[in-house]
Design an enzyme around this catalytic site. Sequence first.
Site, PDB file in Angstrom:
ATOM      1  CG  ASP A  65      65.385  88.502  90.547  1.00  0.00           C
ATOM      2  OD1 ASP A  65      65.851  87.417  90.156  1.00  0.00           O
ATOM      3  OD2 ASP A  65      64.499  88.562  91.442  1.00  0.00           O
ATOM      4  CB  SER A  66      70.056  85.989  88.069  1.00  0.00           C
ATOM      5  OG  SER A  66      69.632  86.147  86.727  1.00  0.00           O
ATOM      6  CG  ASP A 104      62.842  87.869  87.335  1.00  0.00           C
ATOM      7  OD1 ASP A 104      61.758  87.270  87.463  1.00  0.00           O
ATOM      8  OD2 ASP A 104      63.940  87.334  87.552  1.00  0.00           O
ATOM      9  CE  LYS A 134      61.926  84.455  86.605  1.00  0.00           C
ATOM     10  NZ  LYS A 134      61.952  84.497  88.108  1.00  0.00           N
ATOM     11  CD  GLU A 136      61.685  84.788  93.292  1.00  0.00           C
ATOM     12  OE1 GLU A 136      62.794  84.850  92.754  1.00  0.00           O
ATOM     13  OE2 GLU A 136      61.526  84.827  94.542  1.00  0.00           O
ATOM     14  CD  GLU A 203      66.194  78.884  91.387  1.00  0.00           C
ATOM     15  OE1 GLU A 203      67.382  79.126  91.686  1.00  0.00           O
ATOM     16  OE2 GLU A 203      65.375  79.772  91.066  1.00  0.00           O
TER      17      GLU A 203
END
EC number: 2.1.2.11
Length: 286
Positions: A65-66, A104, A134, A136, A203
Amino acid sequence: MTHVSPARKPSEKALYGGTGSRRITVRDIAAAKERAEKWPMLTAYDAMTASVFDQAGIPVLLVGDSMGNCHLGYESTVPVTMDEMTLLSAAVVRGTRRALVVGDLPFGSYQEGPVQALRNATRLVKDAGVGAVKLEGGERSAHQIELLVQSGIPVMAHIGLTPQSVNAYGGYPVQGRGEEAAQQLLRDAKAVQDAGAFAVVLELVPAELAAEVTRSLHIATVGIGAGPDCDAQVLVWTDMAGMTDGRVPRFVKQYAQLRQGLGDAARAFAEDVVGGAYPAEEHSFH
């Protein structure tokens, strides 16, 4: 007489430099952990870039999602939607043959609970063709991870600094400093492993703590700003290749200066057009 050891030939099983041509799977990631093999991961958001990285042998590509920051022009990852993630993930899958493509789950697509997470993860697997997703969060996301894995969807977890929580953090601070924070990060790592994640991104975590997490887990750790002892390292490709304008994070190493090179090419093209040098005879039809 000095003895020179012969260069090691890459194993067919190696994630990077391997000679196999089939898709990398989560079983390959687990086997690499057992071999103590380090491996690289890069982000990708389109078929052309993904094909370059795939041909370069990068074994895992993250459709992160970057993309919000470096591809779609958002100020953070928060606005990224499932429609955008699905569209770009599908492009990356189409551009690759060997890499494991991880998609993501964007902000708001799994926080409601396991059922919402399963619905959106299923969309990435069915409609985009990713091999894993992925998400978070550590302990707070364990139930989502557990249901996805039980449903046959491999999950890469993400703990430490979780960019989707930028509004709660008030920025992007290093995580895990201090005894209490370090113990929470260790609990988060254990929770995602117990829930069935095949790997976990660490991270912005102190290097010593990331090394401790890596030693304590049987699943792979993927570092980004987490020191040299993780099993793998990931960078956002536009940071890695020098496409990002302005300052980049301290943990980034730039391996090229593509922004300058691309700008130079654009200016050379423009000057040729304005000056009449392009198109020349060899570029014309009669």
